[in-house]
Motif scaffolding. Structure first.
Motif, PDB file in Angstrom:
ATOM      1  N   LYS B 378       0.842  -1.200   0.000  1.00 26.16           N
ATOM      2  CA  LYS B 378       0.000   0.000   0.000  1.00 26.16           C
ATOM      3  C   LYS B 378       0.872   1.242   0.000  1.00 26.16           C
ATOM      4  CE  LYS B 378      -3.902  -1.989   2.499  1.00 26.16           C
ATOM      5  NZ  LYS B 378      -4.540  -2.074   3.818  1.00 26.16           N
ATOM      6  N   ALA B 379       0.262   2.369  -0.404  1.00 26.54           N
ATOM      7  CA  ALA B 379       1.017   3.621  -0.432  1.00 26.54           C
ATOM      8  C   ALA B 379       0.877   4.384   0.871  1.00 26.54           C
ATOM      9  CB  ALA B 379       0.518   4.474  -1.586  1.00 26.54           C
ATOM     10  N   THR B 380       0.488   3.700   1.936  1.00 29.57           N
ATOM     11  CA  THR B 380       0.155   4.406   3.168  1.00 29.57           C
ATOM     12  C   THR B 380       1.362   4.964   3.920  1.00 29.57           C
ATOM     13  OG1 THR B 380       0.052   2.247   4.200  1.00 29.57           O
ATOM     14  CG2 THR B 380      -2.054   3.294   3.680  1.00 29.57           C
ATOM     15  N   ASP B 381       2.478   4.217   3.917  1.00 29.73           N
ATOM     16  CA  ASP B 381       3.602   4.685   4.738  1.00 29.73           C
ATOM     17  C   ASP B 381       4.703   5.374   3.939  1.00 29.73           C
ATOM     18  OD1 ASP B 381       4.299   2.392   3.498  1.00 29.73           O
ATOM     19  OD2 ASP B 381       5.559   1.629   5.126  1.00 29.73           O
ATOM     20  N   LEU B 382       4.327   5.995   2.842  1.00 31.40           N
ATOM     21  CA  LEU B 382       5.339   6.716   2.063  1.00 31.40           C
ATOM     22  C   LEU B 382       5.471   8.119   2.627  1.00 31.40           C
ATOM     23  CD1 LEU B 382       4.055   5.690  -1.469  1.00 31.40           C
ATOM     24  CD2 LEU B 382       6.004   4.731  -0.260  1.00 31.40           C
ATOM     25  N   ASN B 383       6.710   8.546   2.855  1.00 34.51           N
ATOM     26  CA  ASN B 383       6.840   9.903   3.383  1.00 34.51           C
ATOM     27  C   ASN B 383       6.856  10.921   2.249  1.00 34.51           C
ATOM     28  OD1 ASN B 383       9.447   9.923   2.389  1.00 34.51           O
ATOM     29  ND2 ASN B 383      10.315   9.149   4.294  1.00 34.51           N
TER      30      ASN B 383
END
Lengths: 130, 396
Positions: B378-383
């Motif tokens: 998922k792209a959830t933890d991209l800073n």
């Protein structure tokens, strides 16, 4: 000590590879390319992205480095750089757009652009949540 | 007939072509900004690898040397460096041709092996090497890989112990039938099996390199690799490990002649589980545990054997098979430098895999292919920092 710097400070270091990998997976899902198209497409698309990224990074860093009390000349130079970079980016889009069109055809090129926009939306959403 | 005007016309036309051609390239404005792009596809990779096998009693109790040596264990440390020197791109390629490139890499390695024999002093056997490898990517299906790794071995326990040059080489052709299937064929000159051997290199891979895949790379390794997520990869593997070192005769292990140095060789088959953890783009580490089987050690004196023409030079004055035991392996991998993008490029992925399969200096260690990125689920933890080149203020 070196290990601890690398281990405990992951946020300091770029995680760009993960974003790129996610984008590639997304594009692969949305734009169905055959083996021959895929073989030629990815190296060209990567080169295109490298150039766009370099242009944007250069402008961003130049503005970041500029002092708050910059002179007229410095401001003019920054403006010229910004304009030149935008022109160069448009040229790169055209040049590589034509190349990619030659590889995957106009329909898949449209799907690619669509996928890029959708992926951008996902990133924006993710950035907002974080 | 006066041909001069025709020559002038030809020269004028050619000059005009040369002058006008660069302007037909749409990237004139890009070039004028003189931006620096990364030159290489390979990162500079440094691996620090520690390996330990506990001491075991030598099962044979009758031989004079078995009684003298008493037990055998291994402590090993490897420093390995792999760095790109030059990358050559096919000049002026267009979209109708696949992108072809050639990579020249430098390898350097240092290994310190301590075979622990309880009955004699612990020797530090050192192997130091520097090598060159060439990876030729045709851009289509095939990749050529040529590696030459000269190295020196000596017994560093004693300052005046003589050194000996050796050379390991590998040439492999790798064919990417598709992203999911690859075969390789080649030949390798290696000391992995204790002595110098010329072995065929046969490889098969089923599955994509950034997904679960089975890799059969004989004689290097057989492994099943399972990326659990973008940070963690599990592997089940079996691989040989070994080599040949100079061994000082200060302990009078070689009692049949007066050689000051002789050869120590060892090999084993390590079968186990390995976990690779990708901390970030710059650092990862691995931990492996398993069983070491087919353990073999030998001592022989090439110098003394050569005096006796009836004795083949490789005749051992001591050979021992050891029972199976456990092993522990830990590695730290540091990756430096910015590279050109190679996302989704199956040939560059394969080139990276080849470069890691044939570990530098004939040590048969692998840094775990962590230069090949794995997409997060998922792209959830991209800073935000990592996506700033892709999105614009106006996109929000």
């Amino acid at each position: 000590m070196i290990c601890s710097i690398f281990f405990f400070a992951p946020k300091v270091f770029s995680q760009g590879e993960r974003v790129e990998a996610l984008r590639a997976e997304f594009i692969k899902k949305k734009v169905e390319m055959n083996a021959s198209e895929s073989e030629k497409f990815w190296p060209v698309y990567n080169e295109y992205n490298d150039k766009v990224r370099a242009l944007r990074r250069n402008v961003r860093q130049s503005f970041k480095k500029a002092p708050d009390n910059l002179t007229e000349k410095e401001a003019e130079d920054l403006y010229q750089l910004d304009m030149k970079s935008k022109q160069a980016e448009a040229d790169v889009h055209k040049q590589y757009g034509d190349k990619i069109k030659g590889i995957i055809g106009i329909k898949k090129l449209a799907l690619l652009r669509k996928a890029e926009e959708e992926f951008k939306e996902i990133l924006v959403k993710s950035a907002k949540e974080n | 007939m006066d041909t001069k005007p025709d020559i002038y016309k030809v020269l004028m036309t050619l000059s005009a072509l040369f002058l006008l051609l660069p302007k037909t390239e749409a990237q004139g404005s890009y070039d004028s900004l003189k931006l620096q792009l990364p030159k290489h596809y390979f990162k500079t990779v440094i691996v620090l690898d520690a390996y330990r096998k506990p001491e075991q009693s030598i099962p044979d109790t009758t031989d004079f040397l078995s009684k003298k040596l008493k037990s055998y264990g291994v402590n090993q440390f490897i420093f390995s460096l792999n760095t790109p020197i030059a990358t050559f791109e096919r000049p002026q390629y267009d979209s109708t041709q696949p992108k072809k490139n050639t990579h020249l890499l430098l390898t350097a390695n240092y290994m310190r092996l301590q075979p622990i024999f309880d009955g004699i002093q612990t020797h530090s056997l050192v192997k130091t090497g520097i090598g060159i490898r060439l990876v030729v990517n045709s851009g289509k299906k095939g990749i050529w890989f040529i590696d030459t790794a000269p190295f020196v071995t000596r017994d560093a326990t004693y300052a005046n112990s003589p050194a000996e040059w050796r050379m390991a080489n590998t040439i492999v052709y790798s064919h990417n039938k598709s992203e999911k299937f690859n075969w390789r064929i080649g030949i390798t000159k290696s000391f992995m099996w204790g002595n110098r051997n010329y072995l065929p290199f046969i490889g098969l891979r089923f599955g994509r390199l950034n997904k679960t895949h089975l890799s059969i790379q004989i004689p290097r390794h057989i492994s099943l690799n399972v990326p659990v997520n973008d940070k963690f990869t599990m592997s089940f593997y079996t691989k040989p490990q070994g080599g040949m070192w100079n061994f000082s005769n200060r302990d009078s292990v070689y009692y049949l002649g007066n050689a000051s140095t002789f050869h120590f060789t060892r090999y084993e088959i390590n079968t186990g589980f390995r976990a690779d953890v990708r901390v970030n783009d710059f650092f990862n580490f691995y931990v492996a545990l398993g069983f070491s089987t087919k353990n073999n050690i030998t001592f022989y004196s090439e110098k003394e054997n050569s005096k006796n023409k009836n004795v083949p030079y490789k005749k051992f004055f001591y050979e021992q098979d050891m029972p199976a035991t456990g092993f522990f392996n830990l590695g730290l991998v540091f990756k430096f430098g910015k590279t050109k993008s190679y996302i989704g490029d199956k040939n560059i992925y394969d080139a990276i895999d080849l470069n890691n399969t044939v570990g530098g200096g004939d040590d048969n260690i692998s840094n775990g292919n962590t230069q090949i990125p794995i997409a997060p689920k998922k792209a959830t933890d991209l800073n935000l920092k990592s996506v700033q080149d892709l999105i614009d203020y106006n996109d929000f």
